[in-house]
Write a protein that holds these residues in place. Structure first.
Motif, short mmCIF file in Angstrom:
data_model
loop_
_atom_site.label_atom_id
_atom_site.label_comp_id
_atom_site.label_asym_id
_atom_site.label_seq_id
_atom_site.Cartn_x
_atom_site.Cartn_y
_atom_site.Cartn_z
N ALA A 19 0.84 -1.21 0.00
CA ALA A 19 0.00 0.00 0.00
C ALA A 19 0.87 1.25 0.00
O ALA A 19 0.61 2.23 -0.71
CB ALA A 19 -0.91 -0.02 1.23
N TYR A 20 1.94 1.19 0.77
CA TYR A 20 2.88 2.31 0.88
C TYR A 20 3.50 2.61 -0.49
O TYR A 20 3.58 3.77 -0.91
CB TYR A 20 3.93 1.90 1.90
CG TYR A 20 5.07 2.84 2.16
CD1 TYR A 20 4.85 4.17 2.52
CD2 TYR A 20 6.39 2.39 2.12
CE1 TYR A 20 5.92 5.02 2.81
CE2 TYR A 20 7.46 3.22 2.41
CZ TYR A 20 7.21 4.52 2.74
OH TYR A 20 8.27 5.35 3.03
N LEU A 21 3.92 1.56 -1.20
CA LEU A 21 4.57 1.77 -2.50
C LEU A 21 3.60 2.40 -3.50
O LEU A 21 3.98 3.28 -4.28
CB LEU A 21 5.12 0.45 -3.05
CG LEU A 21 6.24 -0.20 -2.21
CD1 LEU A 21 6.67 -1.53 -2.82
CD2 LEU A 21 7.44 0.73 -2.08
N HIS A 22 2.35 1.97 -3.43
CA HIS A 22 1.35 2.58 -4.32
C HIS A 22 1.14 4.04 -3.95
O HIS A 22 1.05 4.90 -4.80
CB HIS A 22 0.04 1.80 -4.27
CG HIS A 22 0.10 0.55 -5.11
ND1 HIS A 22 0.10 -0.70 -4.59
CD2 HIS A 22 0.19 0.39 -6.46
CE1 HIS A 22 0.19 -1.59 -5.56
NE2 HIS A 22 0.25 -0.96 -6.70
N GLU A 23 1.09 4.30 -2.65
CA GLU A 23 0.91 5.69 -2.19
C GLU A 23 2.06 6.57 -2.66
O GLU A 23 1.87 7.74 -3.01
CB GLU A 23 0.92 5.70 -0.66
CG GLU A 23 -0.37 6.17 -0.05
CD GLU A 23 -0.36 5.86 1.43
OE1 GLU A 23 0.54 6.30 2.15
OE2 GLU A 23 -1.28 5.12 1.87
N GLY A 83 3.56 6.30 -5.28
CA GLY A 83 3.36 6.58 -6.70
C GLY A 83 4.23 5.79 -7.65
O GLY A 83 4.36 6.17 -8.82
N TYR A 84 4.85 4.69 -7.19
CA TYR A 84 5.64 3.88 -8.12
C TYR A 84 4.73 3.21 -9.13
O TYR A 84 3.59 2.84 -8.81
CB TYR A 84 6.44 2.81 -7.36
CG TYR A 84 7.53 3.40 -6.52
CD1 TYR A 84 8.67 3.95 -7.09
CD2 TYR A 84 7.40 3.46 -5.13
CE1 TYR A 84 9.65 4.53 -6.31
CE2 TYR A 84 8.38 4.04 -4.34
CZ TYR A 84 9.50 4.57 -4.94
OH TYR A 84 10.46 5.16 -4.18
N SER A 85 5.25 3.03 -10.34
CA SER A 85 4.43 2.39 -11.38
C SER A 85 4.28 0.91 -11.06
O SER A 85 5.14 0.30 -10.40
CB SER A 85 5.07 2.56 -12.75
OG SER A 85 6.25 1.78 -12.83
N GLU A 86 3.18 0.35 -11.56
CA GLU A 86 2.90 -1.09 -11.35
C GLU A 86 4.07 -1.92 -11.90
O GLU A 86 4.51 -2.89 -11.28
CB GLU A 86 1.61 -1.41 -12.10
CG GLU A 86 0.77 -2.53 -11.57
CD GLU A 86 0.39 -2.39 -10.10
OE1 GLU A 86 0.55 -3.41 -9.43
OE2 GLU A 86 -0.03 -1.31 -9.64
N GLY A 87 4.58 -1.50 -13.05
CA GLY A 87 5.67 -2.24 -13.70
C GLY A 87 6.92 -2.27 -12.82
O GLY A 87 7.57 -3.31 -12.68
N PHE A 145 10.78 -4.99 -10.00
CA PHE A 145 11.95 -4.75 -9.13
C PHE A 145 11.60 -4.76 -7.64
O PHE A 145 12.13 -5.57 -6.87
CB PHE A 145 12.64 -3.42 -9.50
CG PHE A 145 13.79 -3.12 -8.58
CD1 PHE A 145 14.91 -3.94 -8.55
CD2 PHE A 145 13.76 -2.02 -7.73
CE1 PHE A 145 15.98 -3.68 -7.68
CE2 PHE A 145 14.81 -1.76 -6.86
CZ PHE A 145 15.92 -2.58 -6.84
N LEU A 146 10.71 -3.86 -7.22
CA LEU A 146 10.49 -3.71 -5.78
C LEU A 146 9.92 -4.98 -5.15
O LEU A 146 10.34 -5.40 -4.07
CB LEU A 146 9.57 -2.50 -5.50
CG LEU A 146 10.18 -1.15 -5.87
CD1 LEU A 146 9.14 -0.03 -5.78
CD2 LEU A 146 11.38 -0.83 -4.97
N ARG A 147 8.97 -5.62 -5.86
CA ARG A 147 8.37 -6.84 -5.29
C ARG A 147 9.39 -7.98 -5.19
O ARG A 147 9.56 -8.54 -4.10
CB ARG A 147 7.14 -7.27 -6.10
CG ARG A 147 6.35 -8.41 -5.47
CD ARG A 147 5.20 -8.86 -6.35
NE ARG A 147 4.22 -7.82 -6.61
CZ ARG A 147 3.28 -7.43 -5.75
NH1 ARG A 147 3.19 -8.00 -4.59
NH2 ARG A 147 2.43 -6.48 -6.09
N PRO A 148 10.12 -8.31 -6.27
CA PRO A 148 11.10 -9.39 -6.09
C PRO A 148 12.22 -9.04 -5.12
O PRO A 148 12.69 -9.90 -4.38
CB PRO A 148 11.64 -9.65 -7.50
CG PRO A 148 11.17 -8.52 -8.34
CD PRO A 148 9.98 -7.90 -7.69
#
Ligand SMILES: Cc1cc2nc3c(=O)[nH]c(=O)nc-3n(C[C@H](O)[C@H](O)[C@H](O)COP(=O)(O)OP(=O)(O)OC[C@H]3O[C@@H](n4cnc5c(N)ncnc54)[C@H](O)[C@@H]3O)c2cc1C
Length: 416
Positions: A152-156, A158-162, A167-170
């Protein structure tokens, strides 16, 4: 075994890095703690097995050189640390793309800006976050009032889904050992800052050198091995062999589940994140530099791949390279081998399987509301204390900081 000697008023249950750090602090303040360890060696979840010419850590782990507590107590020179390159390479599903760290590798600035992983906007946001977090102390990060899941924080932010998915998820999923990024954003901020300020490193002799170095600061007779504690009641510790000890203070420095059961407090156990790790050898290394390769494809079971012998020479005593494949869930060997072929093509046929570790209790879950960071009470009763990574942060740093905090609190009580 009966009453401990007059000076030995503190008993510690567990010789992981939390228990060891606690004992060192108590010793430095004039006490003579004694540790009861269930197994035959120190280290708890940080263990390294010799396997033919290779050193296999039980699960891929790294020491982040920026960890404050670790820096203050460990001798990094003696550990002879070898570092991974900052940044990562990302398997996109068809090729490898590089993400470099332009702050520590300025020559890579343009390559980094042009990398297909993430938009320019994503890269600017990373720069902003880096600036914001490196200005904060760890205590300020831990005190963040608004906790939320990392996704939720990463979406807030404003990072792109891609960028999140490739990168961030793996990257953070591989650190938190959960790909959904439900882990607390406080943990994300802390880990992000540590990566921004230091390197991911391995001791030359394997990760177990870390607890071994801590143990070397204590007298040999300070740790009793093969001494599992069965019960704690008042001032009495009952060992599995039926013998009893009566210390003035007891510190439970076991893993989270054992702590819940020994203290009779089920709420301590908030669940675990698991991982599997498969080791292979090959010659030469599939990578040109010591790097961590992430699975940004969104497919398959592999989370990341590292070649420990590229970072720290001691991991292989021959010309063969040691490959460590970390996976989410327990994929079969055949599944992982077939996935490796998509990453490395025919070169993967030369990978020789060595050994696998399935670690069901790897990291205590650390979601918003689970707290930690020193916010949990370290005292469970008048003479009963608790420390470990589950009390602070699910990391070597958190375990050691938690051990020191408890030692300081006991010493304060004893006027030491
Ligand atoms: C696969 C994996 C990857 C990781 N990656 C990283 C990483 O990259 N970076 C990082 O910083 N951290 C990482 N960690 C986390 C880190 O290893 C742990 O946070 C840390 O080692 C926990 O230390 P601890 O002392 O709190 O607990 P433990 O290491 O679990 O030690 C507890 C000790 O208590 C003993 N014990 C249990 N019950 C009893 C009993 N009844 N009587 C006596 N003794 C008992 C156990 O035998 C053990 O020795 C990773 C962990 C794993 C497993």
């Amino acid at each position: 075994m009966g009453k401990l000697s007059n000076e030995s008023t503190v008993a510690i249950v567990g010789a992981g890095v939390a228990g060891l750090r606690c004992a060192i602090e108590l010793q430095e303040r004039g006490l003579k703690p004694i540790i009861f360890e269930a197994s035959d060696r120190v280290g708890g979840r940080i263990k390294t097995d010799q396997f033919h010419e290779f050193k296999l850590d039980r699960g891929f782990q790294v020491l982040l050189t920026a960890y404050d507590e670790c820096r203050s107590v460990l001798d990094y020179d003696e550990l002879d640390l070898g570092c991974f390159e900052p940044g990562a390479i990302v398997w996109t599903g068809s090729k490898f793309a590089q993400i470099t760290d332009p702050w520590r590798r300025p020559a890579s600035f343009f390559r980094s800006a042009r990398s297909p992983i993430g938009s320019l906007n994503d890269k600017l946001k990373i720069a902003n976050l880096r600036q914001r977090l490196t200005r904060k102390s760890n205590e300020e990060i831990y005190a963040t009032s608004k906790d939320e899941p990392t996704f939720a924080y990463l979406h807030e932010l404003g990072y792109s889904e891609g960028f999140i998915n490739s990168f961030l998820r793996p990257f953070y999923g591989g650190i938190f050992l959960e790909p959904d990024l439900r882990t607390s954003r406080i943990m994300f901020d802390f880990v992000f800052k540590m990566f921004a300020q230091g390197y991911a490193a391995l001791p030359r002799g394997g990760m177990e050198r870390i607890p071994l170095q801590l143990a070397s600061k204590l007298p040999k007779n300070a740790i009793r091995f093969n001494a599992p504690v069965e019960k704690l009641k008042g001032h009495t510790i009952t060992l599995e062999d039926g013998s009893k000890v009566f210390p003035d203070h007891t510190v439970v420095a076991t893993d989270m589940s054992a702590a819940a059961s020994l203290s009779g407090n089920a709420t301590i156990d908030r669940g675990w994140n698991r991982t599997s790790c498969l080791y292979f050898s090959t010659e030469p290394s599939p990578f040109k530099k010591p790097c961590i390769a992430l699975n940004g494809s969104g497919l398959g079971k592999i989370t990341n791949i590292a070649v420990p012998s590229d970072a720290a020479a001691g991991y292989s005593s021959s010309d063969a390279s040691l490959i460590c494949v970390s996976t989410e869930g327990a994929g079969s060997l055949a599944e992982i081998e077939s996935e490796l072929k998509t990453w490395f093509g025919p070169n993967a046929s030369a990978f020789r399987f060595l050994k696998r570790y399935d670690i069901l209790q790897a990291l205590p879950r650390q979601q918003p509301g689970d707290n930690g960071y020193g916010k949990h009470p370290s005292r469970l009763g008048p003479n009963l204390w608790i420390c470990g990574d589950h009390r602070f942060s699910a990391s070597i740093e958190g375990a050691m900081a938690s051990g020191r905090h408890v030692a300081e609190a006991i010493c304060q009580e004893l006027g030491k």
